[in-house]
Design a protein around this motif. Structure first.
Motif, PDB file in Angstrom:
ATOM      1  N   SER A  13       0.790  -1.245  -0.210  1.00  0.00           N
ATOM      2  CA  SER A  13       0.054   0.052   0.028  1.00  0.00           C
ATOM      3  C   SER A  13       0.981   1.397  -0.016  1.00  0.00           C
ATOM      4  O   SER A  13       0.894   2.031   0.969  1.00  0.00           O
ATOM      5  CB  SER A  13      -0.875  -0.053   1.172  1.00  0.00           C
ATOM      6  OG  SER A  13      -0.155   0.017   2.362  1.00  0.00           O
ATOM      7  N   SER A  14       1.418   1.638  -1.062  1.00  0.00           N
ATOM      8  CA  SER A  14       2.076   2.669  -1.260  1.00  0.00           C
ATOM      9  C   SER A  14       1.399   3.348  -2.342  1.00  0.00           C
ATOM     10  O   SER A  14       0.766   2.898  -3.209  1.00  0.00           O
ATOM     11  CB  SER A  14       3.653   2.436  -1.666  1.00  0.00           C
ATOM     12  OG  SER A  14       4.155   3.714  -2.623  1.00  0.00           O
ATOM     13  N   ILE A  15       1.298   4.751  -2.343  1.00  0.00           N
ATOM     14  CA  ILE A  15       0.680   5.569  -3.567  1.00  0.00           C
ATOM     15  C   ILE A  15       1.230   5.243  -4.840  1.00  0.00           C
ATOM     16  O   ILE A  15       0.395   5.010  -6.057  1.00  0.00           O
ATOM     17  CB  ILE A  15       0.777   6.995  -3.309  1.00  0.00           C
ATOM     18  CG1 ILE A  15      -0.325   7.585  -3.753  1.00  0.00           C
ATOM     19  CG2 ILE A  15       1.970   7.536  -3.734  1.00  0.00           C
ATOM     20  CD1 ILE A  15      -1.655   7.698  -3.164  1.00  0.00           C
ATOM     21  N   GLU A  41      -4.344  -3.441   2.721  1.00  0.00           N
ATOM     22  CA  GLU A  41      -4.176  -1.945   2.527  1.00  0.00           C
ATOM     23  C   GLU A  41      -3.972  -1.560   1.183  1.00  0.00           C
ATOM     24  O   GLU A  41      -4.523  -0.422   0.882  1.00  0.00           O
ATOM     25  CB  GLU A  41      -3.128  -1.440   3.457  1.00  0.00           C
ATOM     26  CG  GLU A  41      -2.835  -2.027   5.030  1.00  0.00           C
ATOM     27  CD  GLU A  41      -4.324  -1.413   5.704  1.00  0.00           C
ATOM     28  OE1 GLU A  41      -5.001  -0.541   5.227  1.00  0.00           O
ATOM     29  OE2 GLU A  41      -4.518  -1.919   7.039  1.00  0.00           O
ATOM     30  N   ALA A  42      -3.307  -2.431   0.548  1.00  0.00           N
ATOM     31  CA  ALA A  42      -3.306  -1.670  -0.981  1.00  0.00           C
ATOM     32  C   ALA A  42      -4.485  -1.645  -1.489  1.00  0.00           C
ATOM     33  O   ALA A  42      -4.829  -0.982  -2.555  1.00  0.00           O
ATOM     34  CB  ALA A  42      -2.285  -2.783  -1.868  1.00  0.00           C
ATOM     35  N   LEU A  45      -5.888   1.668  -1.997  1.00  0.00           N
ATOM     36  CA  LEU A  45      -5.272   2.607  -2.923  1.00  0.00           C
ATOM     37  C   LEU A  45      -5.777   2.313  -4.371  1.00  0.00           C
ATOM     38  O   LEU A  45      -5.584   3.173  -5.452  1.00  0.00           O
ATOM     39  CB  LEU A  45      -3.860   2.739  -2.786  1.00  0.00           C
ATOM     40  CG  LEU A  45      -3.337   3.049  -1.559  1.00  0.00           C
ATOM     41  CD1 LEU A  45      -1.867   3.156  -1.100  1.00  0.00           C
ATOM     42  CD2 LEU A  45      -3.639   4.640  -1.359  1.00  0.00           C
ATOM     43  N   THR A  91       6.370  -1.752   0.576  1.00  0.00           N
ATOM     44  CA  THR A  91       6.275  -0.785   1.601  1.00  0.00           C
ATOM     45  C   THR A  91       7.316  -1.082   2.661  1.00  0.00           C
ATOM     46  O   THR A  91       7.976  -2.207   2.639  1.00  0.00           O
ATOM     47  CB  THR A  91       4.692  -0.873   2.351  1.00  0.00           C
ATOM     48  OG1 THR A  91       4.814  -2.138   2.545  1.00  0.00           O
ATOM     49  CG2 THR A  91       3.629  -0.313   1.358  1.00  0.00           C
ATOM     50  N   ALA A  92       7.614  -0.229   3.518  1.00  0.00           N
ATOM     51  CA  ALA A  92       8.395  -0.458   4.589  1.00  0.00           C
ATOM     52  C   ALA A  92       7.993  -1.337   5.587  1.00  0.00           C
ATOM     53  O   ALA A  92       8.672  -2.301   5.882  1.00  0.00           O
ATOM     54  CB  ALA A  92       8.694   0.856   5.614  1.00  0.00           C
ATOM     55  N   ASN A  93       6.467  -1.569   5.774  1.00  0.00           N
ATOM     56  CA  ASN A  93       6.059  -2.723   6.292  1.00  0.00           C
ATOM     57  C   ASN A  93       6.249  -4.249   5.792  1.00  0.00           C
ATOM     58  O   ASN A  93       6.894  -5.002   6.544  1.00  0.00           O
ATOM     59  CB  ASN A  93       4.496  -2.390   6.684  1.00  0.00           C
ATOM     60  CG  ASN A  93       3.756  -3.382   7.090  1.00  0.00           C
ATOM     61  OD1 ASN A  93       4.156  -3.403   8.256  1.00  0.00           O
ATOM     62  ND2 ASN A  93       2.777  -3.985   6.424  1.00  0.00           N
ATOM     63  N   ILE A  94       6.209  -4.078   4.553  1.00  0.00           N
ATOM     64  CA  ILE A  94       6.400  -5.340   3.900  1.00  0.00           C
ATOM     65  C   ILE A  94       7.876  -5.731   4.073  1.00  0.00           C
ATOM     66  O   ILE A  94       8.372  -7.012   4.351  1.00  0.00           O
ATOM     67  CB  ILE A  94       5.895  -5.609   2.298  1.00  0.00           C
ATOM     68  CG1 ILE A  94       4.301  -5.297   2.269  1.00  0.00           C
ATOM     69  CG2 ILE A  94       6.513  -6.855   1.661  1.00  0.00           C
ATOM     70  CD1 ILE A  94       3.650  -6.639   2.879  1.00  0.00           C
ATOM     71  N   ALA A 123       9.099   1.698  -2.124  1.00  0.00           N
ATOM     72  CA  ALA A 123       8.784   3.153  -2.212  1.00  0.00           C
ATOM     73  C   ALA A 123       8.119   3.776  -0.976  1.00  0.00           C
ATOM     74  O   ALA A 123       7.461   3.007  -0.302  1.00  0.00           O
ATOM     75  CB  ALA A 123       7.216   3.345  -3.406  1.00  0.00           C
ATOM     76  N   MET A 124       8.650   4.705  -0.598  1.00  0.00           N
ATOM     77  CA  MET A 124       8.260   5.439   0.668  1.00  0.00           C
ATOM     78  C   MET A 124       8.766   6.822   0.629  1.00  0.00           C
ATOM     79  O   MET A 124       9.748   7.302   0.242  1.00  0.00           O
ATOM     80  CB  MET A 124       8.604   4.400   1.721  1.00  0.00           C
ATOM     81  CG  MET A 124      10.203   4.291   1.989  1.00  0.00           C
ATOM     82  SD  MET A 124      10.650   3.113   3.007  1.00  0.00           S
ATOM     83  CE  MET A 124      10.476   1.560   2.177  1.00  0.00           C
TER      84      MET A 124
HETATM   85  C1  LIG Z   1      -1.933   7.519   0.767  1.00  0.00           C
HETATM   86  C2  LIG Z   1      -0.858   6.563   1.646  1.00  0.00           C
HETATM   87  C3  LIG Z   1       0.244   6.590   0.799  1.00  0.00           C
HETATM   88  C4  LIG Z   1       1.354   5.515   1.621  1.00  0.00           C
HETATM   89  N1  LIG Z   1       2.315   5.324   1.121  1.00  0.00           N
HETATM   90  C5  LIG Z   1       3.428   4.684   1.554  1.00  0.00           C
HETATM   91  C6  LIG Z   1       4.418   4.402   0.863  1.00  0.00           C
HETATM   92  O1  LIG Z   1       4.942   4.802  -0.363  1.00  0.00           O
HETATM   93  N2  LIG Z   1       5.327   3.584   1.461  1.00  0.00           N
HETATM   94  C7  LIG Z   1       5.137   3.051   2.641  1.00  0.00           C
HETATM   95  O2  LIG Z   1       6.005   2.381   3.006  1.00  0.00           O
HETATM   96  N3  LIG Z   1       3.987   3.177   3.378  1.00  0.00           N
HETATM   97  C8  LIG Z   1       3.283   3.903   2.699  1.00  0.00           C
HETATM   98  N4  LIG Z   1       2.075   4.245   3.444  1.00  0.00           N
HETATM   99  C9  LIG Z   1       1.807   3.646   4.678  1.00  0.00           C
HETATM  100  C10 LIG Z   1       1.253   2.074   4.809  1.00  0.00           C
HETATM  101  O3  LIG Z   1       0.227   2.281   3.762  1.00  0.00           O
HETATM  102  C11 LIG Z   1       1.095   1.660   5.887  1.00  0.00           C
HETATM  103  O4  LIG Z   1       2.362   1.402   6.677  1.00  0.00           O
HETATM  104  C12 LIG Z   1       0.534   0.070   5.751  1.00  0.00           C
HETATM  105  O5  LIG Z   1       0.129  -0.409   7.211  1.00  0.00           O
HETATM  106  C13 LIG Z   1       1.273  -0.846   4.875  1.00  0.00           C
HETATM  107  O6  LIG Z   1       0.591  -2.049   4.740  1.00  0.00           O
HETATM  108  P1  LIG Z   1       0.962  -3.006   3.756  1.00  0.00           P
HETATM  109  O7  LIG Z   1       2.610  -3.206   3.670  1.00  0.00           O
HETATM  110  O8  LIG Z   1       0.502  -4.419   4.081  1.00  0.00           O
HETATM  111  O9  LIG Z   1       0.542  -2.851   2.314  1.00  0.00           O
HETATM  112  C14 LIG Z   1       1.134   5.089   3.067  1.00  0.00           C
HETATM  113  C15 LIG Z   1      -0.213   5.260   3.496  1.00  0.00           C
HETATM  114  C16 LIG Z   1      -1.191   6.164   2.825  1.00  0.00           C
HETATM  115  C17 LIG Z   1      -2.686   6.289   3.625  1.00  0.00           C
END
Ligand SMILES: Cc1cc2nc3c(=O)[nH]c(=O)nc-3n(C[C@H](O)[C@H](O)[C@H](O)COP(=O)(O)O)c2cc1C
Length: 400
Positions: A13-15, A41-42, A45, A91-94, A123-124
């Protein structure tokens, strides 16, 4: 290029998730069987339906979803047949979950269950990317054999201009093709490619140019790189980003392009002139901006005298050294395409010419014919410029 290959594309879930659409679509066009696994979360978006449509396969958002019932134990059966997993964006989370070996969502579960190479495109936000925890997690993944691409510097969705942008889809595809061990039939070869429409100055702020975007030349440069060549790209395109691992030499005019081509020409085994070089330029470009002048309410007419530009193809054909260097030209014609292209092939002493019409200009796709010195003509249907680049390079690789 990728037919017979199964690729899992993970989307978190990054933009930048919107760029994953292009990654999926390009992989499909190259013939891969693509499966998308999205984090929950993706889904906030970008809609899974988008990826389902682009990939032609169900999107994995839940390992227990009924639509995956046809696959016995989906995370195992799919990962077993995958040749590559790409996570774009990651994402940083993954990154953190992977570094810990967690498997609490479909994407991380599949990554953990797979022995295929893994390519991740982080991407972050820059602060996140520099966070020591992310730095440490990323380093661990690299140590464990994950391939990383990017992130790049540039404008970010958060408004910062810094590191954190996901790499461009083109570059991700190039790296993926490399990891999948696509044909390396140009390894050890140096390929020179020109691209874009030249600009011929009228005055310091105005120029004469044409509708060429440079996309075909850039696709050729990328494809040659994917096949192992050392590539020099001489570009008159003002806005396309440099392809991965290729430094584009930027030029403006036909004269500038000739100079750059002559600088690099000697090292090249193949020269592919995809640039749309202007045939004419203003004979007397002005040193200062031409003013709009009115005399007694009458608008004064301006005439621009034109003179022919340098003929780059002719210049290099004269010194190409037959048998040692392959020269490929492009002919864009609005009428009598094949006849005019053949004439150009002969006049410029080319080995191969790509004949196309004006519908190709500035677009993503090309319909073309290849004409060779022995008179052979092959026609190809409308296809992406990336795919066309490989068709052209098949011929180049067979000859150099
Ligand atoms: C609009 C939006 C954009 C985001 N972009 C990023 C991003 O580019 N990189 C990132 O690591 N987290 C980003 N985040 C935060 C992640 O969505 C958040 O940490 C989420 O829990 C990660 O879930 P996932 O890794 O399971 O997709 C964003 C959040 C929002 C609301």
């Amino acid at each position: 290029m990728l037919s017979g290959k199964t690729i899992i594309v993970g989307v978190s879930s990054s933009i930048a998730a919107y760029k994953a659409c292009e990654v999926v679509s390009r992989l499909k066009k190259l013939g891969a069987d693509v499966w998308v696994a999205m984090t929950k979360e993706a889904g906030n978006l970008i809609a899974p339906l988008t990826f389902r449509t682009l990939s032609g396969n169900p999107v994995i958002t839940d390992l227990f979803a009924p639509e995956l019932n046809s696959l016995p134990v989906p995370h195992i059966s799919l990962t077993k047949k995958a040749h590559l997993i790409i996570i774009s964006p990651c994402t940083a989370n993954i990154i953190a979950k992977l570094a810990q070996g967690l498997a609490d969502d479909p994407l991380t579960t599949m990554v953990l269950a797979s022995e295929a190479p893994k390519l991740i495109a982080p991407a972050m936000n820059p602060a996140m990317w520099r966070n020591p925890l992310v730095v440490e997690n990323t380093a661990k993944l690299k140590r464990l054999g994950f391939q990383l691409i990017g992130p790049e510097s540039g404008c970010l969705a958060c408004g910062d201009s810094d590191i954190g942008r996901m790499s461009e889809p083109d570059d991700i595809i190039s790296r993926a093709v490399g990891l999948l061990g696509g044909a390396q039939d140009l390894k050890g070869r140096h390929v020179l490619v020109t691209a874009g429409g030249t600009k011929e100055a009228i005055d310091p702020v105005r120029f004469i140019s044409n509708r060429s975007s440079g996309r075909m030349g850039y696709a050729l440069a990328r494809a040659a790189r994917e096949r192992g060549a050392d590539v020099t790209l001489i570009s008159a395109s003002g806005y396309l980003p440099d392809p991965l691992d290729i430094k584009a030499i930027k030029v403006e005019s036909a004269a500038g392009m000739l100079e750059a081509v002559l600088d690099f020409y000697n090292n090249a085994q193949a020269v592919i002139m995809a640039a749309a070089v202007a045939d004419f330029r203003p004979k007397h470009p002005k040193r200062s901006k031409i003013k709009k002048v009115e005399r007694r309410k009458l608008k004064v007419e301006h005439r621009i005298e034109l003179e022919p530009t340098e003929d780059i193809l002719k210049a290099i054909a004269q010194q190409k050294g037959r048998n040692s260097r392959l020269l490929v030209g492009f002919a864009l014609e609005t009428e009598e395409l094949i006849r005019n292209a053949k004439k150009k092939l002969e006049e410029k002493d080319l080995d191969l010419i790509v004949a196309n019409d004006q519908t190709t200009l500035d677009g993503e796709a090309i319909k073309f014919s290849l004409i060779s010195r022995d008179g052979r003509i092959d026609e190809y249907p409308l296809q992406s410029k990336d795919r066309a680049a490989h068709v052209i390079l098949d011929r180049v690789a067979a000859a150099v």
